[in-house]
Design an enzyme around this catalytic site. Structure first.
Site, PDB file in Angstrom:
ATOM      1  N   ARG A 176      13.982 -55.020  25.198  1.00  0.00           N
ATOM      2  CA  ARG A 176      14.147 -56.278  25.917  1.00  0.00           C
ATOM      3  C   ARG A 176      15.177 -56.064  27.021  1.00  0.00           C
ATOM      4  NH1 ARG A 176      18.719 -58.338  23.363  1.00  0.00           N
ATOM      5  NH2 ARG A 176      18.425 -60.398  24.224  1.00  0.00           N
ATOM      6  N   ARG A 180      20.165 -64.106  31.493  1.00  0.00           N
ATOM      7  CA  ARG A 180      20.818 -65.358  31.084  1.00  0.00           C
ATOM      8  C   ARG A 180      20.616 -66.399  32.160  1.00  0.00           C
ATOM      9  NH1 ARG A 180      26.616 -62.940  29.369  1.00  0.00           N
ATOM     10  NH2 ARG A 180      25.867 -61.597  27.697  1.00  0.00           N
ATOM     11  N   ARG A 258      21.340 -37.531  24.241  1.00  0.00           N
ATOM     12  CA  ARG A 258      21.861 -37.534  25.610  1.00  0.00           C
ATOM     13  C   ARG A 258      23.352 -37.294  25.537  1.00  0.00           C
ATOM     14  NH1 ARG A 258      22.165 -41.979  28.753  1.00  0.00           N
ATOM     15  NH2 ARG A 258      21.611 -43.464  27.123  1.00  0.00           N
ATOM     16  N   ARG A 289      28.285 -44.941  36.451  1.00  0.00           N
ATOM     17  CA  ARG A 289      29.315 -45.976  36.548  1.00  0.00           C
ATOM     18  C   ARG A 289      30.686 -45.363  36.778  1.00  0.00           C
ATOM     19  NH1 ARG A 289      29.196 -48.343  30.298  1.00  0.00           N
ATOM     20  NH2 ARG A 289      28.844 -46.340  29.317  1.00  0.00           N
ATOM     21  N   GLU A 312      31.090 -41.461  35.496  1.00  0.00           N
ATOM     22  CA  GLU A 312      30.276 -41.072  34.345  1.00  0.00           C
ATOM     23  C   GLU A 312      28.900 -40.601  34.807  1.00  0.00           C
ATOM     24  OE1 GLU A 312      30.463 -43.788  30.941  1.00  0.00           O
ATOM     25  OE2 GLU A 312      28.292 -43.638  30.791  1.00  0.00           O
ATOM     26  N   TYR A 360      22.768 -44.790  16.920  1.00  0.00           N
ATOM     27  CA  TYR A 360      23.871 -45.307  17.721  1.00  0.00           C
ATOM     28  C   TYR A 360      24.567 -46.408  16.929  1.00  0.00           C
ATOM     29  CZ  TYR A 360      26.969 -47.339  20.997  1.00  0.00           C
ATOM     30  OH  TYR A 360      28.127 -47.788  21.572  1.00  0.00           O
ATOM     31  N   ASP A 362      27.963 -49.007  17.083  1.00  0.00           N
ATOM     32  CA  ASP A 362      29.213 -49.471  17.670  1.00  0.00           C
ATOM     33  C   ASP A 362      30.325 -49.278  16.643  1.00  0.00           C
ATOM     34  OD1 ASP A 362      28.844 -50.321  20.322  1.00  0.00           O
ATOM     35  OD2 ASP A 362      27.877 -52.182  19.673  1.00  0.00           O
TER      36      ASP A 362
END
Ligand code: FDA
Length: 386
Positions: A176, A180, A258, A289, A312, A360, A362
């Site tokens: 997705r 917003r 990656r 970034r 980066e 992954y 957090d």
């Protein structure tokens, strides 16, 4: 190892959470090892010596969670600042707020739409495929947010992240793309957010600060004479947070990742970009970034004439590179199932964390799953590992 009850491989958030709970709650003597010269895993940070500005060594780390148990646990070791994360993106010489929101849409289309008109516009633009299933990432992006926004904000950035033309990437890479229909550009939607007041390394060091926890750095589980795999497994319960494929000597083939390259620079200006993270959406800008670390801690007394930035770059990991983001191709998924099966038959070893489960995670997820493992899996592990 007669004076140790548990070996934890990896001093990241997962390993240190298990070690802290095992020592404090269960009264166990815990040996933690890490092959790096510092604790903290990828959350490690240190002060850039010439400026005193805290730099996150393995990429910017923002703490956020809606998990009350994790929030309460984290607050035992550190207080948090009121930092709220925002991200901007530069596209063709213009700066837009991210994630895509009403502000981004109205700036991009030079319009003044309200939520309903913007929603209708994006729905109309997203109908380009006329119901046909997207066959690659490019079509998937168009089907989610329409071609104009996709091509501006997603295509170039994604091509750089993957070093691959999005037409050659599977549609499944994005599930997705959040849009917003308000002007809210707060990056995270979690209940709690902030940065550790005196830095990540102080937080992680306090987790390990216990008389029953010993941390040995520069110690590789596959090379160490005393605390290595071949010596320890079967003798001592092990919580292993290194790469699962490495543990089994890549018997099912390597899992793909990656990696990121970081270019750090100290500049002789007090403020370079006015914000902590600026994305670069254009594909002719080689980096994805730029982080400017002073903006993570506006409350600190940092020098006013110097700043630290980090560019980066993203690419496929090769042997020897730091694995950062699991890729998860069909081959990876098949191999992971085979490794999981092997792991389930490895008595006395618990595989956890982002590398041990090829996921992954957090930080709050790594801490939360470690707390759950202490409750649910550690008792059996202690019984089987003896
Ligand atoms: P982690 O990788 O931290 O620790 C594993 C440890 O095991 C490492 O220290 C490693 O050296 C050690 N090890 C491996 N093999 C070994 C061996 N053979 N012998 C001994 N030790 C060995 N999260 C978040 O909440 N907000 C954010 O903003 C970010 N940002 C972010 C950016 C980037 C670029 C990445 C890659 C990740 C994030 N994260 C994040 C995620 C965060 O880094 C992650 O949740 C934690 O690092 C997970 O902790 P673990 O302990 O699972 O792994």
């Amino acid at each position: 190892s007669g004076d140790v009850d548990l070996l934890v491989v990896g001093a990241g958030f997962y390993g240190l959470t298990v070690a802290e709970r095992a020592a404090n709650e269960l009264g166990l003597r815990v040996q933690v090892i890490d092959r790096r010269p510092h604790i903290g895993g990828n959350a490690y940070s240190e002060l850039e010596p010439s400026t005193g500005i805290e730099v996150h060594r393995y990429g910017a780390h923002l703490f956020h969670t809606s998990n009350e148990r994790v929030w309460e646990y984290a607050n035992r070791f550190t207080a948090f600042t009121g930092y709220v994360h925002h991200v901007y993106t530069t596209y063709r010489g213009e700066v837009f707020p991210m994630p895509i929101n009403l502000g981004t849409i109205n700036q991009f289309f030079r319009s003044a739409h309200g939520p309903a008109a913007a929603r209708a516009l994006i729905a109309e633009q997203a109908s380009e495929l006329e119901g046909r299933e997207p066959t690659n990432l490019d079509e998937k992006g168009v089907s989610l947010i329409g071609r104009p926004l996709y091509e501006a904000f997603i295509r170039g950035y994604t091509a750089k992240q993957w070093q691959t033309d999005p037409r050659e990437l599977p549609a499944s890479v994005i599930a997705r793309l959040p849009v917003r229909y308000t002007y809210d550009n707060r990056y995270f939607a979690d209940t709690h957010e902030g940065l550790p007041v005196d830095g990540y390394t102080a937080w992680l060091t306090r987790m390990a600060d216990h008389p029953r926890i010993d941390v040995r750095l520069d110690t590789d589980f596959f090379a160490d004479h005393d605390l290595g795999r071949d010596r320890v497994v079967g003798q001592l319960p092990v919580v292993y947070t290194g790469p699962v494929d490495r543990y089994f000597d890549y018997a099912e083939g390597p899992l793909s990742w990656r990696t990121l390259d970081f270019e750090e620079e100290v500049l002789g200006v007090g403020d370079f970009q006015g914000t902590s993270v600026m994305n670069y959406a254009d594909d002719d800008v080689p980096y994805t970034r730029i982080h400017e670390f002073r903006h993570f801690h506006p409350e600190r007394d940092y020098p006013r004439d110097r700043t630290v930035i980090m560019r980066e770059f993203s690419r496929f990991a090769e042997p020897g590179d730091e694995p950062y983001y699991p890729i998860g191709t069909a081959t990876d998924r098949a191999r992971l199932l085979a490794y999981r099966d092997r792991a389930a038959h490895e008595p006395g070893v618990h595989f956890g964390g982002r590398l041990g489960t090829y996921q992954y995670l957090d930080m709050h997820m790594a801490i939360g799953s470690a707390l759950a493992a202490v409750d649910n899996q550690l008792p059996d592990l202690l019984a089987a590992g003896r």
